[in-house]
Structure formats: structure tokens, C-alpha cells
Design a protein around this motif. Structure first.
Motif, PDB file in Angstrom:
ATOM      1  N   THR A 125      17.528   4.013  21.446  1.00  0.00           N
ATOM      2  CA  THR A 125      17.154   2.617  21.714  1.00  0.00           C
ATOM      3  C   THR A 125      17.105   2.412  23.225  1.00  0.00           C
ATOM      4  O   THR A 125      18.071   2.731  23.914  1.00  0.00           O
ATOM      5  CB  THR A 125      18.198   1.662  21.100  1.00  0.00           C
ATOM      6  OG1 THR A 125      18.288   1.959  19.706  1.00  0.00           O
ATOM      7  CG2 THR A 125      17.796   0.208  21.288  1.00  0.00           C
ATOM      8  N   VAL A 126      15.989   1.906  23.710  1.00  0.00           N
ATOM      9  CA  VAL A 126      15.811   1.800  25.157  1.00  0.00           C
ATOM     10  C   VAL A 126      15.456   0.376  25.558  1.00  0.00           C
ATOM     11  O   VAL A 126      14.608  -0.256  24.933  1.00  0.00           O
ATOM     12  CB  VAL A 126      14.668   2.738  25.630  1.00  0.00           C
ATOM     13  CG1 VAL A 126      14.475   2.617  27.142  1.00  0.00           C
ATOM     14  CG2 VAL A 126      14.951   4.171  25.248  1.00  0.00           C
ATOM     15  N   ASP A 127      16.120  -0.122  26.594  1.00  0.00           N
ATOM     16  CA  ASP A 127      15.641  -1.326  27.283  1.00  0.00           C
ATOM     17  C   ASP A 127      15.046  -0.900  28.612  1.00  0.00           C
ATOM     18  O   ASP A 127      15.725  -0.238  29.422  1.00  0.00           O
ATOM     19  CB  ASP A 127      16.784  -2.324  27.510  1.00  0.00           C
ATOM     20  CG  ASP A 127      17.085  -3.115  26.247  1.00  0.00           C
ATOM     21  OD1 ASP A 127      16.332  -3.005  25.258  1.00  0.00           O
ATOM     22  OD2 ASP A 127      18.103  -3.838  26.242  1.00  0.00           O
ATOM     23  N   LEU A 128      13.801  -1.261  28.821  1.00  0.00           N
ATOM     24  CA  LEU A 128      13.105  -0.955  30.068  1.00  0.00           C
ATOM     25  C   LEU A 128      13.037  -2.231  30.895  1.00  0.00           C
ATOM     26  O   LEU A 128      12.413  -3.209  30.473  1.00  0.00           O
ATOM     27  CB  LEU A 128      11.690  -0.448  29.743  1.00  0.00           C
ATOM     28  CG  LEU A 128      10.750  -0.202  30.924  1.00  0.00           C
ATOM     29  CD1 LEU A 128      11.226   0.967  31.775  1.00  0.00           C
ATOM     30  CD2 LEU A 128       9.326   0.060  30.422  1.00  0.00           C
ATOM     31  N   LYS A 129      13.698  -2.233  32.046  1.00  0.00           N
ATOM     32  CA  LYS A 129      13.802  -3.472  32.823  1.00  0.00           C
ATOM     33  C   LYS A 129      13.562  -3.228  34.312  1.00  0.00           C
ATOM     34  O   LYS A 129      14.088  -2.272  34.885  1.00  0.00           O
ATOM     35  CB  LYS A 129      15.221  -4.062  32.697  1.00  0.00           C
ATOM     36  CG  LYS A 129      15.620  -4.440  31.284  1.00  0.00           C
ATOM     37  CD  LYS A 129      15.060  -5.793  30.890  1.00  0.00           C
ATOM     38  CE  LYS A 129      15.547  -6.182  29.490  1.00  0.00           C
ATOM     39  NZ  LYS A 129      14.798  -7.341  28.974  1.00  0.00           N
ATOM     40  N   ARG A 130      12.811  -4.127  34.914  1.00  0.00           N
ATOM     41  CA  ARG A 130      12.789  -4.193  36.373  1.00  0.00           C
ATOM     42  C   ARG A 130      14.145  -4.729  36.837  1.00  0.00           C
ATOM     43  O   ARG A 130      14.765  -5.530  36.135  1.00  0.00           O
ATOM     44  CB  ARG A 130      11.710  -5.169  36.850  1.00  0.00           C
ATOM     45  CG  ARG A 130      10.282  -4.671  36.672  1.00  0.00           C
ATOM     46  CD  ARG A 130       9.303  -5.645  37.296  1.00  0.00           C
ATOM     47  NE  ARG A 130       9.477  -5.710  38.734  1.00  0.00           N
ATOM     48  CZ  ARG A 130       8.811  -4.937  39.604  1.00  0.00           C
ATOM     49  NH1 ARG A 130       7.909  -4.077  39.179  1.00  0.00           N
ATOM     50  NH2 ARG A 130       9.039  -5.037  40.902  1.00  0.00           N
ATOM     51  N   VAL A 131      14.583  -4.342  38.004  1.00  0.00           N
ATOM     52  CA  VAL A 131      15.904  -4.728  38.480  1.00  0.00           C
ATOM     53  C   VAL A 131      16.016  -6.250  38.640  1.00  0.00           C
ATOM     54  O   VAL A 131      17.111  -6.817  38.528  1.00  0.00           O
ATOM     55  CB  VAL A 131      16.250  -3.955  39.785  1.00  0.00           C
ATOM     56  CG1 VAL A 131      15.511  -4.525  40.985  1.00  0.00           C
ATOM     57  CG2 VAL A 131      17.736  -3.914  40.030  1.00  0.00           C
ATOM     58  N   GLU A 132      14.881  -6.926  38.853  1.00  0.00           N
ATOM     59  CA  GLU A 132      14.915  -8.388  39.003  1.00  0.00           C
ATOM     60  C   GLU A 132      15.065  -9.091  37.662  1.00  0.00           C
ATOM     61  O   GLU A 132      15.348 -10.286  37.623  1.00  0.00           O
ATOM     62  CB  GLU A 132      13.622  -8.915  39.653  1.00  0.00           C
ATOM     63  CG  GLU A 132      13.238  -8.261  40.968  1.00  0.00           C
ATOM     64  CD  GLU A 132      12.305  -7.054  40.784  1.00  0.00           C
ATOM     65  OE1 GLU A 132      12.433  -6.341  39.768  1.00  0.00           O
ATOM     66  OE2 GLU A 132      11.461  -6.846  41.673  1.00  0.00           O
ATOM     67  N   GLU A 133      14.837  -8.383  36.564  1.00  0.00           N
ATOM     68  CA  GLU A 133      14.800  -9.008  35.240  1.00  0.00           C
ATOM     69  C   GLU A 133      16.131  -8.983  34.507  1.00  0.00           C
ATOM     70  O   GLU A 133      16.221  -9.450  33.371  1.00  0.00           O
ATOM     71  CB  GLU A 133      13.834  -8.247  34.320  1.00  0.00           C
ATOM     72  CG  GLU A 133      12.381  -8.368  34.611  1.00  0.00           C
ATOM     73  CD  GLU A 133      11.613  -7.433  33.654  1.00  0.00           C
ATOM     74  OE1 GLU A 133      10.391  -7.585  33.567  1.00  0.00           O
ATOM     75  OE2 GLU A 133      12.240  -6.566  33.004  1.00  0.00           O
ATOM     76  N   ILE A 134      17.129  -8.327  35.064  1.00  0.00           N
ATOM     77  CA  ILE A 134      18.347  -8.091  34.303  1.00  0.00           C
ATOM     78  C   ILE A 134      19.568  -8.415  35.149  1.00  0.00           C
ATOM     79  O   ILE A 134      19.531  -8.314  36.376  1.00  0.00           O
ATOM     80  CB  ILE A 134      18.370  -6.633  33.778  1.00  0.00           C
ATOM     81  CG1 ILE A 134      19.460  -6.451  32.750  1.00  0.00           C
ATOM     82  CG2 ILE A 134      18.499  -5.644  34.919  1.00  0.00           C
ATOM     83  CD1 ILE A 134      19.376  -5.142  31.994  1.00  0.00           C
TER      84      ILE A 134
END
Lengths: 156, 156, 156, 156
Positions: D32-41
Motif C-alpha cells: 500500500t503506497v501513499d505518493l505525496k509531494r512534501v507540501e501535501e502532507i
């Protein structure tokens, strides 16, 4: 007369104390010094100095994001500040806690700028490392650092 | 049962003292330990262990040449020791004297081997750093290191 | 006239080729150069030079043990070679394979010696990195490196 | 099921492309993967993952300030994310341009968090390094990286 920027970030005041000691020491040696918090100065001022001494507390084994942001912005002067004389200093919480790599990472960034980086034999080799509040050891090390920096600055 | 190599080089005896503490601590946790000076062991033994804990005095901000020679020879087992659990330790002369980068450089070499490297929060982050003879601080740090290493070793 | 030691270790010949290019380039600039394999020279010669340019193949993300041995022996001249001008170069097998950290580690060792270390903007920042045999990119980078080294050497 | 955060910062889109490849590769392996830009999390999400794969473009030989800011904020979870599995990746402008030290610095920060860091033998050792836009070499390296990360993740 040679002009040096002592640039730092500080939250607890420890790195600031070191910055002030360094600025005072250089002034006593006849160097013109600007002592600035990283929030107080723009990268546009970088070219006017002959060298930089840069300090940061140790956050995760390297400089604080505030200092990194300044360095990232300095890309605007890439290839325009080559040959400036650079040294580093840090304060950290504990022995082995990443303080040495803070200094090394600051030097590394300025190697990329094509700067001239200074190491030391009578103090923390990559720059003085305070464990918490600067004590007598740190004071002595800063005095050695200032001696060497001022001496090399004269020659380059 | 998991088997670990505690490998070290020592000239003054400080790194050796740390190695012995680590080996004893792991043994107390039920881990099988071989404690070896780097001159006493061949790289041919590397594959038989589940992990390595490697110590070196600080010579010029990185491991002693004797340890580096062993690591260079270990190229024979390149891609054959992937996934081993690795930690590092060092003894050095002074604060800021390059001890942290010794540990980091040992880990770096074993990242290249595809190993699994361990950092710490309750001690020198890249591994325990003794300033001269190991004192109570170092003893406490080694005990924390051993706890964590043994715990992770069980799981991998 | 300024005198520089180009010191290297080489097994496949790639680092050696780089060393020869650097020595030739410096000679063309009017610098007196000694080009030596690390096995051919004693640390006792170190004080006579104004600077060192040191190359090693990449073995496990840092210099070969042969180069590290030389550096370890150089402790004999600790505090006696401060202020020498130092640069580094390396050859490595692949991109991302640890070549950059070879150069950085060589510089780190000479920061500990209190030397003056040089970074670059028109080439591998910590020094030129050849991927396998030196190609035209490396040739061009070495020429930039030599220009800058010779220019700074004159001033210090 | 194990859950991994692929976290990145990207300005030109190169690091983002790598992040997407990694996220896709892990998903294909059943992670299970969450792909996030650093600004989004927010750092508040860190404890819920079993591991992090963190990418940054190379700014001055280390991560971008945006990534460093996130890491600095993560101090809130100091000692609360120990043992997470960490790997790194980067895109950079040129060979020898500091890309390797970006990966190494990201790992270093998470060693300080007491995390478990992964090195590789079939790709950039400290993590894949793209020179500009990710090409076939990088694609192949990311596939090797994903294989190994997923395999170790299962075991820890």
C-alpha cells in the motif's frame, strides 16, 4: 580591507553566542564583519564579501532548513561567489549527535559554489562544535578558528 | 540462532574496550557473537554472519586504513552479503574531531554492500562515539545500542 | 615557484590517466609538479609541497585502503602541513556508485590537516569523477580544475 | 498489509517522475503506497507508515530546503518512528554534481531518527540518481530498488 559575513540561525541562542564570539574575534583582528541572522539578509549581499562563516544548530545531522533555504536561494549567484573563504560552526545537543556533519555539510554546499574551505587542527576539524551552551573549550576553539581564518583571508 | 561479528581495530585499546562491551552485551541478549580484531579474520567469514558491528578509531575523520583494507577485500563478497544488519562505533580524541564521520563512513561502505544500516536515538546517532577511554556515558550508550541491534536482528 | 604533488593510486589505469592529465595541465601552467603513485612516495615529502591533488579509485564509496594508509601515516606531519591547497579526483564504475563521496572524503581528511580545500562549479563539485575510462567530459573537467587550482595556488 | 510513504519534492518534474515509478513499482508488489509531494502532507502522518522512500532534487549537494523543513518538523516524532524502513532517491544536473550526497544526507537524517536504512548493489548505492530526466538506466535501477525494498519490508 577584507569584509566577512558571519551568518547564522539560532533558536536557543547557543549558535548565536558562538556567532557573536566569532564576529568579535574577527573585528579584533581588524577584519570588517557583518553579523547577521539568516532571516535578516538577502543572498543579493553575498558577492560583496570576501568570505563567509556560517553557523547553524544541528537539526538531524545537518543545517536547519532556514539555513538551507538561504543556500538554495544563493543559486542565483552560482559561479559568482567562487573563491570566497568559507568556514562553519555549530551547536548541538550531545556528543556524536550529528554536529560534525552539520559543519561538513555547510562546507560541502560552498565547495559546490567553488569556494575555498578551511579545516582546523586545534579545534573541531570541520569547525567548532558546541555541546549545548558554549563553554571555555568552545571559546578557546573559536579563538583558534578566528586566528587561522583571519590569517588565510589576508593571503587570498 | 542469529550470529553476529563484532569486528574492530584498536591501537590504544579504547575501541577494543568498546568492542568487548558490545560483544558482552549481545551475548547477554542470547546472540552468538564472534569478537575479532580485523587482523584476525578473513573476509571469507563474512557470509556466515547475520550482521556486523564494526568499530575503528578515528584516523582523519574516517576508519583506520586497517579497517578500510578489510572492507576493500570484502569486494570478493559483493552482492553476497546483502541484507546483513550493520552498526558502527568509534573512539576518538576530541569532540568535533571526526568521530561521527567514522561511524557514518563505515555505514556508507555497507550501504554499498546492500546491507541494512541502523541509526540510534538514545546515543551517538550513527553509533557510539567515545572521547578517549570509554566512560559511563559510553557504557550507557552501548547498552542502548545493543538493545536495539538485538531487537532488530530478531525481526530481519 | 609553487610546487604541487599529484598523488594517486590506480589499479585499472583510469585514475592514473586522470593523474597524468592533471600533472600535464599544471605543468603547462608553469607549476612544478611531482606525479607519484602512493606507493612511490613517503609522507616525509609532504611538507615540501605547496599543495596536493589526490586521486583514488572508488572502493566502497571512499578512497582505496592504499591511499588511506598514506593519509594515516601523514599524522606524523599533523599541524605541519596546514594551509596547503588540496583538491581531489576519482574514477568509479557507475553513476551514483560512490564517486562523489571519494572526493569528499579525501577533502575531509585534509580539512582535518587544516588544509585549504577547493570546490568547483564547472565540473564534479568535489573534484572530477570519471565513470570508467576518462572521456572528453572528464578531459574538459580536468582542464577547468587545473585552471582554477593554478589560479588559487598563485594567490595563497 | 505494509504501508509506505513515497515523499518527494520536485520543481522540474524529474524527481516527481522517479517518485511515480517507485510508487507504481511498490503497488505492483502488493504494498500500500501513499505518493505525496512534501507540501501535501504533515509530519503527523509519519507514524502510520511502515517505511518512507524520500526523494529530492539535488540543491547544493543535499536535499532541497523544502524537504529539510519537513525533516526538521519531524522532530515532533523523535523516538516515535524508530525502526521504519527508509530509502532515498534524487535527480541532479550532472555526474559528480552532488546527487550521491543528496541520498546519503536523507539516509543520515533518518539514521538520526533511529530508522533502518537500505543500500543497494545494483543501482546508485545510496539510492537511484537520475542525471536530468529519468532514462532507461534509472527505470531499471528503480525496478531493482523496489524489489529489494519490498522484500526487506516484508521481513521487518
Amino acid at each position: 580591507m577584507k569584509k566577512v559575513l558571519v551568518l547564522y540561525y539560532s533558536r536557543t541562542g547557543n549558535t548565536e553566542k558562538m556567532a557573536k564570539m566569532i564576529a568579535q574575534g574577527l573585528t579584533d583582528k581588524g577584519v570588517t564583519v557583518d553579523l547577521k541572522r539568516v532571516e535578516e539578509i538577502s543572498v543579493d549581499n553575498l558577492p560583496e564579501y570576501d568570505g563567509y562563516i556560517i553557523g547553524s544548530p544541528n537539526y538531524f545531522g545537518t543545517m536547519a532548513a532556514e539555513v538551507k533555504k538561504f543556500i538554495d536561494e544563493s543559486v542565483k549567484y552560482y559561479r559568482k561567489i567562487e573563491g570566497k573563504l568559507v568556514a562553519a560552526f555549530t551547536s548541538t545537543g550531545m556528543i556524536g549527535g550529528g554536529g560534525e556533519t552539520v559543519c561538513l555539510d555547510i562546507l560541502k554546499a560552498f565547495l559546490i559554489h567553488g569556494c575555498i574551505c578551511l579545516g582546523f587542527t586545534r579545534l573541531g576539524h570541520y569547525g567548532p562544535v558546541s555541546i549545548g551552551k558554549p563553554d571555555e573549550r568552545v571559546e578557546r576553539e573559536i579563538s583558534e578558528m578566528v586566528n587561522k581564518y583571519a590569517e588565510v583571508l589576508k593571503r587570498i
